[in-house]
Design an enzyme around this catalytic site. Structure first.
Site, PDB file in Angstrom:
ATOM      1  N   HIS A  23       0.821  -1.219   0.000  1.00 64.15           N
ATOM      2  CA  HIS A  23       0.000   0.000   0.000  1.00 64.15           C
ATOM      3  C   HIS A  23       0.858   1.275   0.000  1.00 64.15           C
ATOM      4  O   HIS A  23       0.685   2.194   0.797  1.00 64.15           O
ATOM      5  CB  HIS A  23      -1.116   0.016   1.045  1.00 64.15           C
ATOM      6  CG  HIS A  23      -0.715  -0.177   2.495  1.00 64.15           C
ATOM      7  ND1 HIS A  23       0.196   0.596   3.134  1.00 64.15           N
ATOM      8  CD2 HIS A  23      -1.166  -1.041   3.423  1.00 64.15           C
ATOM      9  CE1 HIS A  23       0.303   0.215   4.394  1.00 64.15           C
ATOM     10  NE2 HIS A  23      -0.503  -0.787   4.589  1.00 64.15           N
ATOM     11  N   HIS A  76      -5.304  -9.014  14.691  1.00 63.56           N
ATOM     12  CA  HIS A  76      -5.437  -7.760  13.935  1.00 63.56           C
ATOM     13  C   HIS A  76      -6.173  -8.095  12.642  1.00 63.56           C
ATOM     14  O   HIS A  76      -5.875  -9.104  12.005  1.00 63.56           O
ATOM     15  CB  HIS A  76      -4.027  -7.239  13.667  1.00 63.56           C
ATOM     16  CG  HIS A  76      -3.919  -6.001  12.851  1.00 63.56           C
ATOM     17  ND1 HIS A  76      -4.887  -5.019  12.816  1.00 63.56           N
ATOM     18  CD2 HIS A  76      -2.919  -5.558  12.033  1.00 63.56           C
ATOM     19  CE1 HIS A  76      -4.480  -4.039  12.013  1.00 63.56           C
ATOM     20  NE2 HIS A  76      -3.300  -4.348  11.510  1.00 63.56           N
ATOM     21  N   GLU A  78      -6.311  -6.380   9.745  1.00 60.35           N
ATOM     22  CA  GLU A  78      -5.865  -5.864   8.445  1.00 60.35           C
ATOM     23  C   GLU A  78      -5.653  -7.030   7.468  1.00 60.35           C
ATOM     24  O   GLU A  78      -5.361  -8.160   7.857  1.00 60.35           O
ATOM     25  CB  GLU A  78      -4.588  -5.016   8.577  1.00 60.35           C
ATOM     26  CG  GLU A  78      -4.354  -4.207   7.313  1.00 60.35           C
ATOM     27  CD  GLU A  78      -3.307  -3.089   7.443  1.00 60.35           C
ATOM     28  OE1 GLU A  78      -2.713  -2.917   8.523  1.00 60.35           O
ATOM     29  OE2 GLU A  78      -3.089  -2.387   6.427  1.00 60.35           O
ATOM     30  N   ASP A  80      -3.500  -8.101   5.426  1.00 56.37           N
ATOM     31  CA  ASP A  80      -2.284  -8.921   5.325  1.00 56.37           C
ATOM     32  C   ASP A  80      -2.233 -10.016   6.379  1.00 56.37           C
ATOM     33  O   ASP A  80      -1.432 -10.943   6.265  1.00 56.37           O
ATOM     34  CB  ASP A  80      -1.022  -8.047   5.385  1.00 56.37           C
ATOM     35  CG  ASP A  80      -1.045  -7.027   6.501  1.00 56.37           C
ATOM     36  OD1 ASP A  80      -2.142  -6.647   6.952  1.00 56.37           O
ATOM     37  OD2 ASP A  80       0.036  -6.590   6.924  1.00 56.37           O
ATOM     38  N   HIS A 142      -1.467  -1.817  15.411  1.00 58.50           N
ATOM     39  CA  HIS A 142      -1.462  -0.782  14.408  1.00 58.50           C
ATOM     40  C   HIS A 142      -2.827  -0.131  14.157  1.00 58.50           C
ATOM     41  O   HIS A 142      -2.907   1.016  13.714  1.00 58.50           O
ATOM     42  CB  HIS A 142      -0.920  -1.462  13.137  1.00 58.50           C
ATOM     43  CG  HIS A 142      -0.992  -0.735  11.869  1.00 58.50           C
ATOM     44  ND1 HIS A 142      -1.298  -1.331  10.693  1.00 58.50           N
ATOM     45  CD2 HIS A 142      -0.783   0.571  11.598  1.00 58.50           C
ATOM     46  CE1 HIS A 142      -1.258  -0.451   9.717  1.00 58.50           C
ATOM     47  NE2 HIS A 142      -0.958   0.702  10.222  1.00 58.50           N
ATOM     48  N   ASP A 161       1.860  -6.708  14.242  1.00 57.85           N
ATOM     49  CA  ASP A 161       2.655  -5.721  13.497  1.00 57.85           C
ATOM     50  C   ASP A 161       3.851  -5.167  14.285  1.00 57.85           C
ATOM     51  O   ASP A 161       4.872  -4.801  13.683  1.00 57.85           O
ATOM     52  CB  ASP A 161       1.769  -4.533  13.096  1.00 57.85           C
ATOM     53  CG  ASP A 161       0.987  -4.795  11.814  1.00 57.85           C
ATOM     54  OD1 ASP A 161       1.431  -5.612  10.993  1.00 57.85           O
ATOM     55  OD2 ASP A 161      -0.070  -4.164  11.636  1.00 57.85           O
ATOM     56  N   TYR A 192      10.296   0.465   8.786  1.00 56.19           N
ATOM     57  CA  TYR A 192       8.945  -0.014   9.102  1.00 56.19           C
ATOM     58  C   TYR A 192       8.321   0.863  10.197  1.00 56.19           C
ATOM     59  O   TYR A 192       7.170   1.276  10.100  1.00 56.19           O
ATOM     60  CB  TYR A 192       9.070  -1.468   9.559  1.00 56.19           C
ATOM     61  CG  TYR A 192       7.802  -2.172   9.921  1.00 56.19           C
ATOM     62  CD1 TYR A 192       7.134  -2.962   8.990  1.00 56.19           C
ATOM     63  CD2 TYR A 192       7.289  -2.107  11.214  1.00 56.19           C
ATOM     64  CE1 TYR A 192       5.975  -3.652   9.333  1.00 56.19           C
ATOM     65  CE2 TYR A 192       6.141  -2.787  11.570  1.00 56.19           C
ATOM     66  CZ  TYR A 192       5.490  -3.558  10.628  1.00 56.19           C
ATOM     67  OH  TYR A 192       4.356  -4.229  10.973  1.00 56.19           O
ATOM     68  N   HIS A 225       5.530  -9.754  10.545  1.00 54.38           N
ATOM     69  CA  HIS A 225       6.283  -9.447   9.326  1.00 54.38           C
ATOM     70  C   HIS A 225       7.766  -9.608   9.617  1.00 54.38           C
ATOM     71  O   HIS A 225       8.256  -9.132  10.651  1.00 54.38           O
ATOM     72  CB  HIS A 225       6.061  -7.999   8.873  1.00 54.38           C
ATOM     73  CG  HIS A 225       4.660  -7.693   8.459  1.00 54.38           C
ATOM     74  ND1 HIS A 225       4.059  -8.234   7.347  1.00 54.38           N
ATOM     75  CD2 HIS A 225       3.737  -6.878   9.020  1.00 54.38           C
ATOM     76  CE1 HIS A 225       2.832  -7.761   7.230  1.00 54.38           C
ATOM     77  NE2 HIS A 225       2.591  -6.945   8.243  1.00 54.38           N
TER      78      HIS A 225
HETATM   79 FE1  FEO Z   1      -1.537  -3.550  10.184  1.00 55.15          FE
HETATM   80 FE2  FEO Z   1       0.645  -5.918   8.935  1.00 55.15          FE
HETATM   81  O1  FEO Z   1      -0.993  -5.028   9.186  1.00 55.15           O
END
Ligand code: FEO
Length: 395
Positions: A23, A76, A78, A80, A142, A161, A192, A225
């Site tokens: 994104h 979370h 989101e 991903d 996040h 995250d 990041y 991640h």
């Molecule tokens: Fe807030 Fe890796 O997603």
């Protein structure tokens, strides 16, 4: 293949080697979507992977010998991490969803998932047999729905995250990388933080304090991640404390764009002044640069100098675009300066300073001139560089 983190705790995530824009975040090393399994009498999957990467998740589960799931913990919502929740529910229809109230609503709103959910909040525990999971809500680290999961007996933190980085690798653990590679890893962790987490720094501080208050100890920090921390945990926590409190280095970042090279020449003139003071700096032409990296340098630098010509009474579009991006991430405790060439009206520099004011930056100077800077103008620009170098040493 799955990877064992601790006995009966596995990484079963996905590696996305070739994503180059997450994104808008320029992921030049790709990324990973890390899922984890905690296996006991009951089996829990913690987080899923981005939609389209389910095959990696399912093949790693199979490789780990996991053919049924009792719980799916969603830290979370989101895309991903929760993008494959629906696929997991289809493959394991008996699985019990576990998440917080806010994430439950998110699963409904974003994915149309209305399955019954076990709601958890900070301090709640979920026994899997010998192993226990507990949860800490981390809103805005996040998103409002974010929380972390902690495997109590194994001292494994699954913080989603937080503590992550966008870095695809065949290696999973920090101690598998050389010292030189770790330099890059920590820079990617800073990138990041600067591009995703910075705006939530107050929340990060609150979470770090909460973790200390709860007395949680970590053998492993396994984010969603990038790499898993087990050797350099104090180092990454120390960096999070520094970044979230606005600590920066004695260096300056010069950011600009130019129409006819007049503002560009000025950028190099400012740099000459900084050079005289033997201070570190970097120069970025926004037309040619990776904004994700520029933002990282903004976070890491005490001084920020922005140059823009005036175009139709406005800040030049590339500079305006970057400043909009930067403003959203709310860097703080910066010394700042602005400069720019103009033809007849010259609004850009004032508008840049207005943005500095919105961010509560300390603007130490500004310079603008008609077309090409004359001798006095060049001298002023060099002086601006000198003054910034002196200022950040007292900051
Ligand atoms: Fe807030 Fe890796 O997603």
């Amino acid at each position: 293949m799955h990877v064992t983190i601790k006995p009966d705790i596995y990484w079963v995530g996905a590696i996305d080697w070739n994503v180059r824009s997450f994104h808008g975040y320029q992921t030049k090393y790709g990324t990973t979507y890390n899922s984890y399994v905690v296996e006991d009498e009951k089996v829990a999957l913690v987080d899923t992977v981005k939609k389209g990467f389910e095959d990696q998740l399912f093949s790693r589960l199979e490789h780990a010998g996991i053919d049924s799931l009792d719980y799916l913990v969603v830290n979370h919502i989101e895309m991903d991490h929760a993008g494959s929740v629906r696929s997991v529910l289809e493959k394991f229809p008996e699985v019990q969803l576990v998440t917080n109230e806010r994430a439950k609503k998110g699963l409904e709103d974003a994915y149309g998932i209305e399955k019954e959910v076990m709601i958890v909040d900070t301090g709640d525990e979920l026994s899997l047999g010998e192993k226990t999971l507990t949860f800490v809500r981390t809103p805005m680290v996040h998103w409002p729905d974010s929380m972390v999961t902690y495997a109590v007996e194994d001292k494994v933190l699954l913080p989603n995250d937080a503590f992550g980085l966008h870095y695809a690798s065949n290696k999973r653990f920090d101690d598998e990388f050389s010292e030189e590679e770790m330099g890059r890893i920590f820079y990617e962790a800073a990138k990041y933080y600067a591009n995703i987490v910075l705006v939530y720094s107050k929340h990060v501080q609150r979470v770090l304090n909460k973790v200390e208050e709860l007395g949680l100890e970590f053998d492993v920090i396994a984010p969603s991640h990038g790499i898993i921390w087990r050797d350099k945990i104090p180092e990454i926590i120390q960096r999070y404390k520094a970044w979230s409190s606005g600590e920066a280095e004695d260096k300056i970042v010069i950011i600009y764009d130019s129409m006819w090279k007049h503002t560009e020449e000025a950028a190099y003139q400012v740099a000459k002044g900084i050079d005289e003071k033997k201070t570190d700096y970097r120069i970025y032409n926004l037309k040619k640069s990776d904004w994700t990296e520029v933002m990282t340098e903004v976070m890491l630098s005490k001084g920020v100098i922005v140059g823009s010509p005036t175009l139709n009474g406005e800040i030049y579009p590339t500079v305006a675009g970057f400043l909009t991006y930067m403003k959203g991430l709310e860097p703080f405790d910066k010394s700042a300066a602005a400069f720019g060439s103009y033809g007849w009206s010259g609004e850009a520099v004032g508008k840049i300073v207005n943005i500095f004011d919105e961010l509560d930056f300390d603007t130490i100077g500004k310079a603008k001139w008609v077309f090409k800077a004359d001798e006095d103008g060049l001298s002023d620009l060099k002086n601006l560089g000198r003054e910034m170098a002196e200022k950040i040493k007292t900051q």
